[in-house]
Design a protein around this motif. Sequence first.
Motif, mmCIF file in Angstrom:
data_model
loop_
_atom_site.group_PDB
_atom_site.id
_atom_site.type_symbol
_atom_site.label_atom_id
_atom_site.label_comp_id
_atom_site.label_asym_id
_atom_site.label_seq_id
_atom_site.Cartn_x
_atom_site.Cartn_y
_atom_site.Cartn_z
ATOM 1 N N PHE A 27 0.805 -1.215 0.000
ATOM 2 C CA PHE A 27 0.000 0.000 0.000
ATOM 3 C C PHE A 27 0.843 1.273 0.000
ATOM 4 O O PHE A 27 0.513 2.236 -0.692
ATOM 5 N N TYR A 28 1.922 1.266 0.766
ATOM 6 C CA TYR A 28 2.634 2.527 0.982
ATOM 7 C C TYR A 28 3.976 2.615 0.271
ATOM 8 O O TYR A 28 4.569 3.683 0.198
ATOM 9 N N ASN A 29 4.445 1.485 -0.297
ATOM 10 C CA ASN A 29 5.687 1.541 -1.061
ATOM 11 C C ASN A 29 5.602 0.612 -2.285
ATOM 12 O O ASN A 29 6.501 -0.187 -2.534
ATOM 13 N N PRO A 30 4.512 0.697 -3.061
ATOM 14 C CA PRO A 30 4.367 -0.198 -4.214
ATOM 15 C C PRO A 30 5.434 0.128 -5.262
ATOM 16 O O PRO A 30 5.841 1.283 -5.411
ATOM 17 N N GLN A 31 5.859 -0.906 -6.014
ATOM 18 C CA GLN A 31 6.959 -0.719 -6.957
ATOM 19 C C GLN A 31 6.578 -1.017 -8.405
ATOM 20 O O GLN A 31 7.235 -0.542 -9.318
ATOM 21 N N HIS A 32 5.568 -1.836 -8.630
ATOM 22 C CA HIS A 32 5.225 -2.222 -9.999
ATOM 23 C C HIS A 32 4.144 -1.287 -10.560
ATOM 24 O O HIS A 32 3.169 -0.977 -9.862
ATOM 25 N N PRO A 33 4.271 -0.843 -11.816
ATOM 26 C CA PRO A 33 3.252 0.040 -12.404
ATOM 27 C C PRO A 33 1.834 -0.539 -12.374
ATOM 28 O O PRO A 33 0.860 0.209 -12.278
ATOM 29 N N ILE A 50 -1.612 8.357 -5.696
ATOM 30 C CA ILE A 50 -1.214 7.411 -4.641
ATOM 31 C C ILE A 50 0.056 7.853 -3.911
ATOM 32 O O ILE A 50 0.585 7.098 -3.092
ATOM 33 N N GLN A 51 0.528 9.065 -4.192
ATOM 34 C CA GLN A 51 1.619 9.594 -3.371
ATOM 35 C C GLN A 51 1.044 9.988 -2.013
ATOM 36 O O GLN A 51 -0.090 10.455 -1.917
ATOM 37 N N ASN A 52 1.810 9.778 -0.953
ATOM 38 C CA ASN A 52 1.331 10.041 0.424
ATOM 39 C C ASN A 52 0.044 9.271 0.716
ATOM 40 O O ASN A 52 -0.866 9.779 1.380
ATOM 41 N N LEU A 53 -0.021 8.029 0.211
ATOM 42 C CA LEU A 53 -1.257 7.238 0.352
ATOM 43 C C LEU A 53 -1.587 6.966 1.818
ATOM 44 O O LEU A 53 -2.753 6.941 2.201
ATOM 45 N N HIS A 54 -0.567 6.789 2.641
ATOM 46 C CA HIS A 54 -0.800 6.508 4.062
ATOM 47 C C HIS A 54 -1.609 7.643 4.699
ATOM 48 O O HIS A 54 -2.620 7.397 5.376
ATOM 49 N N GLU A 55 -1.180 8.889 4.463
ATOM 50 C CA GLU A 55 -1.870 10.040 5.045
ATOM 51 C C GLU A 55 -3.312 10.137 4.517
ATOM 52 O O GLU A 55 -4.242 10.440 5.261
ATOM 53 N N LYS A 56 -3.478 9.858 3.221
ATOM 54 C CA LYS A 56 -4.814 9.924 2.623
ATOM 55 C C LYS A 56 -5.748 8.877 3.225
ATOM 56 O O LYS A 56 -6.917 9.166 3.511
ATOM 57 N N GLU A 76 8.361 8.396 -10.986
ATOM 58 C CA GLU A 76 7.519 8.816 -9.861
ATOM 59 C C GLU A 76 6.180 8.099 -9.914
ATOM 60 O O GLU A 76 5.576 7.962 -10.985
ATOM 61 N N LYS A 77 5.710 7.652 -8.768
ATOM 62 C CA LYS A 77 4.377 7.047 -8.688
ATOM 63 C C LYS A 77 3.319 8.085 -9.094
ATOM 64 O O LYS A 77 3.544 9.289 -8.947
#
Length: 358
Positions: free
Chosen positions: A246-252, A335-341, A330-331
């Motif tokens: 959820f917070y550090n996904p790597q695959h497009p 979904i950047q800062n997804l944890h905060e969202k 860049e993601k």
Amino acid sequence: MAKQTILTAENVSVSFKVRSSELRAIRNVSLELKEEETLAIVGESGSGKSVLTKTFTGMLEANGSITGGTIKYHDKVLSDLKKDEDWEGIRGKEIATIFQDPMTSLNPIKTIGSQISEVIIKHQKKSAKEAKQMAIDLMDRTGIPFAAKRYDDYPFQYSGGMRQRIVIAIALACRPKILICDEPTTALDVTIQAQILDLIRELQAEYKFTTIFITHDLGVVASIADKVAVMYAGQIIESGTVEEIFYNPQHPYTWSLLSSLPQLGTKGDHLYSVPGTPPSLYKEIKGDAFAPRSAYAMDIDFNEEPPMFQVSDTHFAKTWLLDPRAPKAEKPEIIQNLHEKMVALQAENERKRGITNG
């Protein structure tokens, strides 16, 4: 104390003969499952999620077969089992499955109670009287009101949510070590979905079974999983803890799935959906299967299959973007800062519930 490994799949491939063609549904999949953990297998329809888990119970269709790799449950090699009788001590008893449509699992002309009792008599060797009491207890435990009175009802007398609870009760009557939940909440409304997910969590804590949860809904994953395996075109393309995915996904492709979460949509705007369609599994796939749908694809993605790169001790992703030579990508902004969202969304939902309850 470290949890023991209960099930492993190593380089498993599955094919189906369809007329004169071969459909390669699973392509060199490996995974490891530990006792009492919950693994969510996520991906679009046709990605291979259900086919993979059917190999764990010997339930592939007649035209399907394991064409490579090894599946082990404890020290038993499941991929070597060929006949139904070979599976008798495993299917249901050790590894049970809950399907998304309870009506395909329930016999419409038998009472609910008798269907649970039959399983208890068969797998736990109890008398009819003992089995009936145990069945009523399970019905009560899975949230069926007035369980003793409803023991003699038929499936048509139950709502969809209640039928799904009965299917869970039947699966648990076998006392399995692994419970496979194949999209068990898809046909249910959101409120009933939440109740069924809570029920599975509670029962897992009580009965100490391991869970494999198959879903296309990443929103469900956040609330139930310990680990996540993302599948695309018959392969696991990313795996990790739920926090890593959820917070550090790597695959497009994982980025695309997360971007399409309804919770991230803005009222009045179009909800993001993954562009294009998955590749045909009848044809040989060259390079990264997701490349034709990806805005991040490089030339190499169309020519050479990426290896599985290690991001951390528990996090792996199959994408050339992790190669040291690749340009930094860049993601997507959504979904950047997804944890905060997600934390903000949860707080807002709790606030709304408080107003409603008040």
